[in-house]
Design a protein around this motif. Structure first.
Motif, PDB file in Angstrom:
ATOM      1  N   ASP A  64      -4.686   4.083  11.660  1.00 60.30           N
ATOM      2  CA  ASP A  64      -3.305   3.750  11.312  1.00 60.30           C
ATOM      3  C   ASP A  64      -2.902   4.394  10.000  1.00 60.30           C
ATOM      4  OD1 ASP A  64      -3.055   2.252  13.591  1.00 60.30           O
ATOM      5  OD2 ASP A  64      -3.511   0.337  12.608  1.00 60.30           O
ATOM      6  N   ARG A  65      -3.840   4.436   9.042  1.00 60.70           N
ATOM      7  CA  ARG A  65      -3.541   5.087   7.763  1.00 60.70           C
ATOM      8  C   ARG A  65      -3.286   6.575   7.978  1.00 60.70           C
ATOM      9  NH1 ARG A  65      -3.316   0.341   6.239  1.00 60.70           N
ATOM     10  NH2 ARG A  65      -4.749  -0.673   4.808  1.00 60.70           N
ATOM     11  N   ILE A  66      -4.079   7.208   8.889  1.00 61.82           N
ATOM     12  CA  ILE A  66      -3.885   8.629   9.185  1.00 61.82           C
ATOM     13  C   ILE A  66      -2.509   8.860   9.784  1.00 61.82           C
ATOM     14  CG2 ILE A  66      -4.551  10.399  10.886  1.00 61.82           C
ATOM     15  CD1 ILE A  66      -6.012  10.666   8.412  1.00 61.82           C
ATOM     16  N   GLY A  67      -2.094   7.942  10.652  1.00 62.58           N
ATOM     17  CA  GLY A  67      -0.761   8.058  11.231  1.00 62.58           C
ATOM     18  C   GLY A  67       0.303   8.037  10.150  1.00 62.58           C
ATOM     19  N   ALA A  68       0.157   7.137   9.196  1.00 62.17           N
ATOM     20  CA  ALA A  68       1.117   7.068   8.102  1.00 62.17           C
ATOM     21  C   ALA A  68       1.065   8.338   7.260  1.00 62.17           C
ATOM     22  CB  ALA A  68       0.827   5.843   7.225  1.00 62.17           C
ATOM     23  N   ALA A  69      -0.151   8.861   7.037  1.00 59.39           N
ATOM     24  CA  ALA A  69      -0.287  10.106   6.270  1.00 59.39           C
ATOM     25  C   ALA A  69       0.380  11.264   6.982  1.00 59.39           C
ATOM     26  CB  ALA A  69      -1.769  10.409   6.036  1.00 59.39           C
ATOM     27  N   ALA A  70       0.189  11.331   8.312  1.00 61.30           N
ATOM     28  CA  ALA A  70       0.817  12.409   9.085  1.00 61.30           C
ATOM     29  C   ALA A  70       2.331  12.306   9.009  1.00 61.30           C
ATOM     30  CB  ALA A  70       0.351  12.354  10.537  1.00 61.30           C
ATOM     31  N   ARG A  71       2.857  11.094   9.120  1.00 63.77           N
ATOM     32  CA  ARG A  71       4.309  10.938   9.056  1.00 63.77           C
ATOM     33  C   ARG A  71       4.837  11.272   7.670  1.00 63.77           C
ATOM     34  NH1 ARG A  71       2.681   6.776  12.413  1.00 63.77           N
ATOM     35  NH2 ARG A  71       2.513   5.274  10.718  1.00 63.77           N
ATOM     36  N   SER A  72       4.058  10.989   6.645  1.00 66.53           N
ATOM     37  CA  SER A  72       4.529  11.253   5.289  1.00 66.53           C
ATOM     38  C   SER A  72       4.635  12.736   5.002  1.00 66.53           C
ATOM     39  CB  SER A  72       3.594  10.598   4.254  1.00 66.53           C
ATOM     40  OG  SER A  72       2.379  11.320   4.138  1.00 66.53           O
ATOM     41  N   ILE A  74       0.865  -1.188   0.000  1.00 67.37           N
ATOM     42  CA  ILE A  74       0.000   0.000   0.000  1.00 67.37           C
ATOM     43  C   ILE A  74       0.896   1.230   0.000  1.00 67.37           C
ATOM     44  CG2 ILE A  74      -1.887   1.183   1.200  1.00 67.37           C
ATOM     45  CD1 ILE A  74      -2.198  -1.579   2.766  1.00 67.37           C
ATOM     46  N   ARG A  75       0.638   2.164  -0.912  1.00 65.15           N
ATOM     47  CA  ARG A  75       1.420   3.394  -0.999  1.00 65.15           C
ATOM     48  C   ARG A  75       0.484   4.599  -1.031  1.00 65.15           C
ATOM     49  NH1 ARG A  75       6.839   2.893  -1.977  1.00 65.15           N
ATOM     50  NH2 ARG A  75       7.568   0.762  -2.437  1.00 65.15           N
ATOM     51  N   ASP A  76       1.005   5.749  -0.543  1.00 65.77           N
ATOM     52  CA  ASP A  76       0.198   6.965  -0.554  1.00 65.77           C
ATOM     53  C   ASP A  76       0.290   7.652  -1.910  1.00 65.77           C
ATOM     54  OD1 ASP A  76       2.601   8.414  -0.639  1.00 65.77           O
ATOM     55  OD2 ASP A  76       2.607   8.809   1.519  1.00 65.77           O
ATOM     56  N   ALA A  77      -0.330   8.833  -1.998  1.00 64.47           N
ATOM     57  CA  ALA A  77      -0.412   9.534  -3.281  1.00 64.47           C
ATOM     58  C   ALA A  77       0.954   9.955  -3.806  1.00 64.47           C
ATOM     59  CB  ALA A  77      -1.324  10.755  -3.142  1.00 64.47           C
ATOM     60  N   ASP A  78       1.934  10.105  -2.907  1.00 60.78           N
ATOM     61  CA  ASP A  78       3.281  10.499  -3.317  1.00 60.78           C
ATOM     62  C   ASP A  78       4.200   9.313  -3.530  1.00 60.78           C
ATOM     63  OD1 ASP A  78       2.699  13.257  -3.166  1.00 60.78           O
ATOM     64  OD2 ASP A  78       2.960  13.207  -0.991  1.00 60.78           O
ATOM     65  N   GLY A  79       3.645   8.106  -3.439  1.00 60.29           N
ATOM     66  CA  GLY A  79       4.461   6.919  -3.629  1.00 60.29           C
ATOM     67  C   GLY A  79       5.129   6.403  -2.378  1.00 60.29           C
ATOM     68  N   GLY A  80       4.869   7.058  -1.236  1.00 58.34           N
ATOM     69  CA  GLY A  80       5.465   6.609   0.015  1.00 58.34           C
ATOM     70  C   GLY A  80       4.852   5.309   0.492  1.00 58.34           C
ATOM     71  N   LEU A  81       5.695   4.399   0.977  1.00 56.05           N
ATOM     72  CA  LEU A  81       5.216   3.092   1.417  1.00 56.05           C
ATOM     73  C   LEU A  81       4.473   3.224   2.736  1.00 56.05           C
ATOM     74  CD1 LEU A  81       5.186   0.012   0.963  1.00 56.05           C
ATOM     75  CD2 LEU A  81       7.295  -0.101   2.322  1.00 56.05           C
ATOM     76  N   ASN A  95     -14.829   8.188  -1.906  1.00 55.22           N
ATOM     77  CA  ASN A  95     -13.980   8.076  -3.088  1.00 55.22           C
ATOM     78  C   ASN A  95     -13.570   9.473  -3.563  1.00 55.22           C
ATOM     79  OD1 ASN A  95     -13.645   5.241  -3.900  1.00 55.22           O
ATOM     80  ND2 ASN A  95     -15.889   5.215  -3.909  1.00 55.22           N
ATOM     81  N   PRO A  96     -12.525   9.565  -4.412  1.00 53.90           N
ATOM     82  CA  PRO A  96     -11.669   8.488  -4.912  1.00 53.90           C
ATOM     83  C   PRO A  96     -10.647   8.057  -3.881  1.00 53.90           C
ATOM     84  CG  PRO A  96     -10.879  10.569  -5.763  1.00 53.90           C
ATOM     85  CD  PRO A  96     -12.144  10.877  -5.005  1.00 53.90           C
ATOM     86  N   SER A  97      -9.926   6.992  -4.212  1.00 55.47           N
ATOM     87  CA  SER A  97      -8.957   6.440  -3.282  1.00 55.47           C
ATOM     88  C   SER A  97      -7.750   7.362  -3.133  1.00 55.47           C
ATOM     89  CB  SER A  97      -8.482   5.065  -3.773  1.00 55.47           C
ATOM     90  OG  SER A  97      -7.459   4.568  -2.930  1.00 55.47           O
ATOM     91  N   ARG A  98      -7.217   7.423  -1.900  1.00 55.02           N
ATOM     92  CA  ARG A  98      -6.004   8.195  -1.628  1.00 55.02           C
ATOM     93  C   ARG A  98      -4.779   7.288  -1.575  1.00 55.02           C
ATOM     94  NH1 ARG A  98      -9.308   8.877   2.431  1.00 55.02           N
ATOM     95  NH2 ARG A  98      -7.774   8.489   4.073  1.00 55.02           N
ATOM     96  N   PHE A  99      -5.012   5.993  -1.729  1.00 56.69           N
ATOM     97  CA  PHE A  99      -3.920   5.031  -1.649  1.00 56.69           C
ATOM     98  C   PHE A  99      -3.950   4.110  -2.872  1.00 56.69           C
ATOM     99  CE2 PHE A  99      -5.309   6.003   2.683  1.00 56.69           C
ATOM    100  CZ  PHE A  99      -4.117   6.436   3.257  1.00 56.69           C
ATOM    101  N   SER A 100      -2.780   3.610  -3.217  1.00 54.28           N
ATOM    102  CA  SER A 100      -2.709   2.566  -4.235  1.00 54.28           C
ATOM    103  C   SER A 100      -2.420   1.248  -3.543  1.00 54.28           C
ATOM    104  CB  SER A 100      -1.602   2.871  -5.254  1.00 54.28           C
ATOM    105  OG  SER A 100      -0.329   2.806  -4.642  1.00 54.28           O
ATOM    106  N   VAL A 101      -3.030   0.183  -4.051  1.00 60.46           N
ATOM    107  CA  VAL A 101      -2.800  -1.167  -3.534  1.00 60.46           C
ATOM    108  C   VAL A 101      -2.384  -2.030  -4.719  1.00 60.46           C
ATOM    109  CG1 VAL A 101      -3.774  -3.145  -2.337  1.00 60.46           C
ATOM    110  CG2 VAL A 101      -4.548  -0.832  -1.746  1.00 60.46           C
ATOM    111  N   THR A 102      -1.174  -2.596  -4.640  1.00 62.82           N
ATOM    112  CA  THR A 102      -0.611  -3.335  -5.761  1.00 62.82           C
ATOM    113  C   THR A 102      -0.225  -4.743  -5.316  1.00 62.82           C
ATOM    114  OG1 THR A 102       0.305  -1.275  -6.646  1.00 62.82           O
ATOM    115  CG2 THR A 102       1.206  -3.327  -7.531  1.00 62.82           C
ATOM    116  N   ALA A 103      -0.490  -5.718  -6.174  1.00 57.79           N
ATOM    117  CA  ALA A 103      -0.080  -7.097  -5.888  1.00 57.79           C
ATOM    118  C   ALA A 103       1.427  -7.210  -6.108  1.00 57.79           C
ATOM    119  CB  ALA A 103      -0.823  -8.065  -6.796  1.00 57.79           C
TER     120      ALA A 103
END
Length: 636
Positions: free
Chosen positions: A140-148, A72-79, A98-106
């Motif tokens: 938890d996602r908000i925490g990651a967003a804040a850190r990013s 899972i990565r944020d809009a800036d590509g941060g993990l 929507n829309p999604s603020r995160f990308s999810v890749t296999a």
């Protein structure tokens, strides 16, 4: 590319049911709901490297990884994170919109189970634990967003350099009986601009506890200019008990200490008080953010209010620079506060120079965001004076004149008057220590809604100039009162809960409907301000000394007033909302507009809109939890 391999009817329902029963939060669902859930799911195969969700695109499914792995990565590509079997994604869009603020890749070939939104919402409504699990996941996602928001393009946390990394050289020390002349020779021989004075004898090679510091400026000002005998002991001209920092301090913390006190050398000490290094302003110049040191230095050199005001006008440009460098909101507001402190201290000193020495002990205390080290751009003045009880004749006239001088000077420096008149020019907020103690006692023991609303800012205070012991006396008195002030705390809690986040019933933003800020979102009232109020209630209820909001939340969690998870979530929410506000204010500075707290939805990216919704939801949940702790029904 994804490949559908049938629906729930095409796979063995018992197998899916058994799989779900092994993973949170599905393991807590009743058997009937588990079977209905398995029947409603669609299995989809995602090849390695393909997207399950993409930034900017809509998603309408809860997705559970059956086998394989995703990232899972944020809009800036941060993990943000990686997940394997049992990982769930998609709730940020199902709940946050929507829309999604995160990308999810296999990142491996992955088989995923997709549950339509309608079934997800039905389960969330029927099972509180199920919904709570995903609330925590969003937090938890908000925490990651804040850190990013506080990382550079290289992904390194800014301003996290260790102070010991800057002070790589071992300290040069002497003992107190060494002569001034010998100390100067030692400094010259080692090519250093400061010398640490420690316990021990002249022949003891092991540095003892730090007792003082001598700098090259001291040798010029205290020895040569003063005509002091160079054979006198160095202890006669050293700065006794200098400001220090622990060896594990961050460079940013050292920077703040030096900015606030306008000093150029700061020793680092170990747990026993022995020096292990010295950080200088030259060391700090290696950090781009140290431009604040220049500002404070320039403020200290000014001989009139006009000069101070001219330097203060550089603060918005400093904020714009820090925002552009991805400094965290917490770091920026501490720097803005430190520079603001320097402005206010210098104006106070100029006032005293103009009016003459103070006729009695006093303490100038700052209030509100400045006291909390959380000042942003566009802040107004909030301050008061604590005076000694035994004032000589004419003393109040002196302090009234000093207050007038400072208020006018701060206005010239860009700090507008407090619209509520919470300033030292108001006689009510210029009192002796005993009168202040009576005032706080009345607020806590005889509370009314109006009085508590007026008084709340005074519970965020900090000594800035004068006799700090007066403030210590007052703070100790207040902390002894508040834990037992049940009705007072209920009033504070009522105000904190009434300050609702700007979210509608369906999590849409509530915008101002009229006035100068029509169709904008108020980031302060139900966001930053609400978190500040929540932290204040929890801290005062436990008699906790910190006034900084993050420090209050952490102290409240340690004292058992709230869970550590709730405290961490609120800290992350505060960081993210404050970051959005500072970015908005920096944009206003570039446009030549006055900074404020009101942002138009059109200024927000899709990522920011969704993350703000999650942050506001965290605030709302904390407010609901507060109502369970205090009997709000007893106040009107």
């Amino acid at each position: 590319m994804s490949d559908d391999r049938g629906n729930g009817a095409d796979i063995e329902l018992t197998e899916v049911r058994d799989f779900l029963a092994e993973h949170q939060p599905f393991d807590a669902l009743p058997e009937r709901d588990l079977r209905r859930l398995a029947a409603a799911m669609t299995a989809r195969y995602h090849r390695r490297g393909t997207a399950l969700m993409a930034v900017g695109q809509d998603n309408h499914d809860l997705i559970v990884v059956r086998s394989g792995a995703i990232e899972i990565r944020d809009a800036d590509g941060g993990l943000i994170g990686r997940g394997a079997e049992g990982e769930t994604v998609g709730t940020t869009t199902l709940v946050g919109g929507n829309p999604s603020r995160f990308s999810v890749t296999a990142i491996e070939d992955t088989l995923a189970l997709h549950l339509p939104a309608a079934h997800f919402h039905e389960l969330s409504g029927a099972h509180a634990d199920f919904a709570d699990f995903f609330d925590e996941q969003r937090a938890d996602r908000i925490g990651a967003a804040a850190r990013s928001t506080a990382t550079t393009d290289h992904g390194d946390a800014i301003l996290k350099t260790s102070a010991s990394d800057l002070a790589r050289r071992a300290p040069i020390t002497v003992t107190a009986e060494v002569s001034i002349a010998e100390a100067a020779r030692v400094m010259t021989g080692h090519g250093v601009s400061s010398l640490l004075v420690v316990d021990g004898s002249e022949h003891d090679p092991i540095p003892g506890v730090l007792r003082g510091i001598v700098t090259d400026r001291d040798l010029r000002g205290r020895v040569l200019a003063a005509g002091v005998d160079p054979d006198a002991p160095v202890a006669t001209v050293m700065t006794v008990d200098p400001v220090t920092a622990p060896v594990d301090a961050l460079a940013f913390e050292v920077l703040l200490a030096m900015v606030e006190r306008n000093i150029h050398h700061l020793p680092l000490v170990d747990a026993d008080g022995a020096p292990v290094g010295v950080v200088t302003t030259t060391d700090l110049m290696r950090l781009e953010r140290a431009s604040a040191v220049h500002l404070v230095g320039d403020i200290a050199k000014q001989h009139d209010v006009g000069g101070v005001a001219a330097v203060a006008r550089r603060i918005p440009a400093l904020v714009e620079h820090l925002v552009a460098q991805d400094a965290s909101a917490g770091d920026i507001t501490r720097i803005v506060t430190a520079v603001g402190d320097a402005v206010e201290r210098r104006i106070i000193d100029l006032g005293i120079a103009s009016l003459g020495p103070a006729p009695a002990p006093f303490c100038w205390m700052v209030l509100g965001s400045k006291a909390r080290y959380e000042q942003a751009l566009g802040s107004d003045q909030d301050h008061a004076l604590i005076l000694s009880d035994d004032l000589p004749e004419g003393a109040d006239q002196y302090f009234a004149a000093l207050a007038d001088f400072v208020v006018e000077g701060l206005v010239e420096a860009g700090y507008v008057r407090c619209p509520g008149d919470v300033m030292a020019t108001n006689p009510r907020w210029r009192q002796g220590i005993t009168a202040w103690q009576r005032e706080f006692t009345r607020w806590v023991t005889e509370p009314t809604s109006d009085a508590v609303l007026t008084a709340s800012i005074f519970f965020d205070s900090r000594a800035l100039r004068g006799d700090h012991s007066l403030h210590t006396q007052l703070a100790d008195h207040v902390m002894s009162l508040t834990p037992n002030g049940k009705r007072f705390l209920a009033h504070l809690a009522k105000e904190a809960v009434a300050n609702e986040p700007p979210l509608g019933f369906f999590r849409g933003f509530v915008l101002a409907k009229e006035g100068d800020h029509k169709d904008t979102l108020d980031l302060k009232r139900g966001g930053i301000g609400a978190i500040v109020e929540l932290a204040r209630v929890h801290a005062l209820a436990k008699g906790l000394a910190p006034v900084n909001t993050e420090a209050r939340l952490l102290a409240a969690a340690a004292a058992g007033s709230m869970s550590q998870k709730s405290a961490d979530n609120l800290i992350d929410a505060l960081e993210f909302i404050a970051h959005v506000r500072l970015v908005h204010q920096a944009r206003q500075v570039r446009a030549g507009a006055s900074p404020d707290n009101h942002i138009g939805p059109g200024e927000l990216t899709a990522f920011e809109r969704g993350a703000l919704r999650d942050a506001f939801q965290i605030v709302r949940s904390a407010q609901q939890a507060l109502t369970q702790l205090f009997p709000l029904s007893v106040v009107s």
